[in-house]
Design a protein around this motif. Structure first.
Motif, PDB file in Angstrom:
ATOM      1  N   CYS A 122      12.985 -12.043  88.502  1.00 21.42           N
ATOM      2  CA  CYS A 122      12.261 -11.784  87.266  1.00 21.42           C
ATOM      3  C   CYS A 122      12.146 -10.275  87.122  1.00 21.42           C
ATOM      4  O   CYS A 122      11.650  -9.595  88.029  1.00 21.42           O
ATOM      5  CB  CYS A 122      10.882 -12.429  87.292  1.00 21.42           C
ATOM      6  SG  CYS A 122       9.863 -12.044  85.839  1.00 21.42           S
ATOM      7  N   VAL A 123      12.626  -9.742  86.014  1.00 18.63           N
ATOM      8  CA  VAL A 123      12.638  -8.303  85.767  1.00 18.63           C
ATOM      9  C   VAL A 123      11.742  -8.008  84.573  1.00 18.63           C
ATOM     10  O   VAL A 123      11.888  -8.618  83.507  1.00 18.63           O
ATOM     11  CB  VAL A 123      14.070  -7.804  85.479  1.00 18.63           C
ATOM     12  CG1 VAL A 123      14.066  -6.308  85.179  1.00 18.63           C
ATOM     13  CG2 VAL A 123      14.998  -8.125  86.637  1.00 18.63           C
ATOM     14  N   LYS A 124      10.827  -7.065  84.757  1.00 21.60           N
ATOM     15  CA  LYS A 124       9.946  -6.651  83.676  1.00 21.60           C
ATOM     16  C   LYS A 124      10.084  -5.149  83.467  1.00 21.60           C
ATOM     17  O   LYS A 124      10.099  -4.390  84.436  1.00 21.60           O
ATOM     18  CB  LYS A 124       8.499  -7.019  83.984  1.00 21.60           C
ATOM     19  CG  LYS A 124       8.284  -8.520  84.070  1.00 21.60           C
ATOM     20  CD  LYS A 124       6.831  -8.894  84.317  1.00 21.60           C
ATOM     21  CE  LYS A 124       6.680 -10.409  84.365  1.00 21.60           C
ATOM     22  NZ  LYS A 124       5.273 -10.831  84.600  1.00 21.60           N
ATOM     23  N   ALA A 125      10.182  -4.751  82.213  1.00 22.95           N
ATOM     24  CA  ALA A 125      10.301  -3.338  81.863  1.00 22.95           C
ATOM     25  C   ALA A 125       8.945  -2.813  81.413  1.00 22.95           C
ATOM     26  O   ALA A 125       8.220  -3.483  80.670  1.00 22.95           O
ATOM     27  CB  ALA A 125      11.333  -3.144  80.756  1.00 22.95           C
ATOM     28  N   PHE A 126       8.623  -1.600  81.868  1.00 28.73           N
ATOM     29  CA  PHE A 126       7.367  -0.958  81.515  1.00 28.73           C
ATOM     30  C   PHE A 126       7.647   0.431  80.949  1.00 28.73           C
ATOM     31  O   PHE A 126       8.754   0.961  81.090  1.00 28.73           O
ATOM     32  CB  PHE A 126       6.458  -0.866  82.746  1.00 28.73           C
ATOM     33  CG  PHE A 126       5.927  -2.199  83.193  1.00 28.73           C
ATOM     34  CD1 PHE A 126       4.802  -2.750  82.589  1.00 28.73           C
ATOM     35  CD2 PHE A 126       6.581  -2.919  84.187  1.00 28.73           C
ATOM     36  CE1 PHE A 126       4.320  -3.988  82.988  1.00 28.73           C
ATOM     37  CE2 PHE A 126       6.103  -4.150  84.588  1.00 28.73           C
ATOM     38  CZ  PHE A 126       4.966  -4.690  83.988  1.00 28.73           C
ATOM     39  N   ASN A 133      12.584   3.378  80.759  1.00 23.07           N
ATOM     40  CA  ASN A 133      11.750   2.365  81.379  1.00 23.07           C
ATOM     41  C   ASN A 133      11.371   2.714  82.807  1.00 23.07           C
ATOM     42  O   ASN A 133      12.051   3.486  83.485  1.00 23.07           O
ATOM     43  CB  ASN A 133      12.493   1.023  81.452  1.00 23.07           C
ATOM     44  CG  ASN A 133      12.878   0.453  80.104  1.00 23.07           C
ATOM     45  OD1 ASN A 133      12.322   0.832  79.071  1.00 23.07           O
ATOM     46  ND2 ASN A 133      13.821  -0.463  80.106  1.00 23.07           N
ATOM     47  N   SER A 134      10.313   2.078  83.258  1.00 24.76           N
ATOM     48  CA  SER A 134      10.101   1.823  84.686  1.00 24.76           C
ATOM     49  C   SER A 134      10.299   0.323  84.868  1.00 24.76           C
ATOM     50  O   SER A 134      10.244  -0.451  83.908  1.00 24.76           O
ATOM     51  CB  SER A 134       8.704   2.269  85.128  1.00 24.76           C
ATOM     52  OG  SER A 134       7.694   1.712  84.302  1.00 24.76           O
ATOM     53  N   TRP A 135      10.535  -0.109  86.122  1.00 19.63           N
ATOM     54  CA  TRP A 135      10.925  -1.506  86.367  1.00 19.63           C
ATOM     55  C   TRP A 135      10.055  -2.153  87.428  1.00 19.63           C
ATOM     56  O   TRP A 135       9.737  -1.528  88.446  1.00 19.63           O
ATOM     57  CB  TRP A 135      12.372  -1.581  86.866  1.00 19.63           C
ATOM     58  CG  TRP A 135      13.424  -0.928  86.042  1.00 19.63           C
ATOM     59  CD1 TRP A 135      14.055   0.263  86.301  1.00 19.63           C
ATOM     60  CD2 TRP A 135      14.024  -1.429  84.842  1.00 19.63           C
ATOM     61  NE1 TRP A 135      14.988   0.528  85.340  1.00 19.63           N
ATOM     62  CE2 TRP A 135      14.999  -0.490  84.433  1.00 19.63           C
ATOM     63  CE3 TRP A 135      13.827  -2.588  84.081  1.00 19.63           C
ATOM     64  CZ2 TRP A 135      15.775  -0.675  83.301  1.00 19.63           C
ATOM     65  CZ3 TRP A 135      14.598  -2.762  82.948  1.00 19.63           C
ATOM     66  CH2 TRP A 135      15.560  -1.821  82.567  1.00 19.63           C
TER      67      TRP A 135
END
Length: 271
Positions: A122-126, A133-135
């Motif tokens: 599961c990958v979320k971008a911040f 992005n940070s990841w």
């Protein structure tokens, strides 16, 4: 068993039981930038390869990563929107671009707040305080955070107090959604972040470590790795490396370890 290898600047390779992750490849361990870097020789092709690009700056993004798809890897690329805007010719079957191309089905474009999931990860971008992005990646029960250029980019020695405070506020605003996601997801893990890769860059002058210190005070991190210290000539890089490895300036004595992994190609293994 997990293995973390420092490549160059912001590039780390993380091997977990199920996959290999590569972050922000720019140069290989010898400082060169070959299309097929030497560290790929040890990447096992029977496992998926996840390649992350936080943003388009040249010290984080090398378009030659897209040639890796032709080497037999089961590879998927995760890129920020700003990278996508600069690489459309690479996925276009009709462009006259003569460099390495890759199918669009192998590229996942995420803007801050978006996420991607498959059977393994599961990958979320911040957000970032700079571009892109940070990841945050969850895989094999581990949480991996790569900051990209997310940091408290403040120049205390040359900026008025109002600008310094604005920089700190912007940094805190970027941390807030990360905190919210980790708090919501904390029920299934006692340690929110297992591996964290974060800029510690003394080019910005006194207090260069404030971003890392703040992050480690705000989040529980098992293993922290400084990065973003390989710019400049040989002498400058050595000074920045030594500064970044002064872990006593930013470590949280109550939580986790700050590792001094700064020699290109060096690795640490974790059970």
């Amino acid at each position: 068993m997990d293995k973390v290898t420092y490549i160059w600047h912001d590039c780390f390779v993380v091997e977990t039981p199920s996959a290999t992750l590569v972050f922000d490849y720019w140069r290989d361990v010898d400082g060169s930038a070959p299309k097929s870097p030497s560290f790929l020789d040890s990447v096992r092709k029977h496992k998926p390869l996840y390649v992350f690009v936080s943003h388009f700056h040249k010290d984080h993004y090398n378009p030659d990563i897209f040639s890796w798809a032709a080497l037999g890897f089961d590879v998927r690329y995760f890129v920020s929107v700003d990278v996508w805007k600069r690489m459309r010719h690479i996925v276009s079957q009709t462009s006259v671009y003569a460099g390495p191309k890759v199918g669009a089905d192998r590229v996942v474009v995420l803007r801050p707040g978006a996420s991607y999931s498959d059977s393994m990860a599961c990958v979320k971008a911040f957000p970032s305080t700079d571009v892109g992005n940070s990841w945050l990646i969850k895989i094999d029960g581990r949480r991996i955070f790569h900051a990209g250029d997310l940091n408290a980019w403040i120049w205390r020695d040359e900026s008025p107090a109002s600008e310094v405070q604005a920089g700190l506020d912007a940094f805190q605003n970027c941390l807030a959604p990360i905190s919210a996601v980790l708090k919501a997801d904390d029920a299934d893990s006692g340690v929110p972040i297992d591996y964290c890769f974060f800029p510690v860059d003394s080019r910005i002058g006194s207090g260069y470590y404030e971003g890392a210190r703040c992050f480690l005070q705000m989040f529980e991190v098992r293993h922290f790795f400084a990065m973003h210290f390989a710019l400049g000539d040989d002498g400058e890089r050595e000074v920045r490396r030594a500064d970044a490895m002064r872990t006593e300036l930013y470590a949280n004595p109550a939580s986790g370890m700050c590792h001094k992994l700064s020699s290109p190609g060096s690795s640490l293994s974790f059970s």
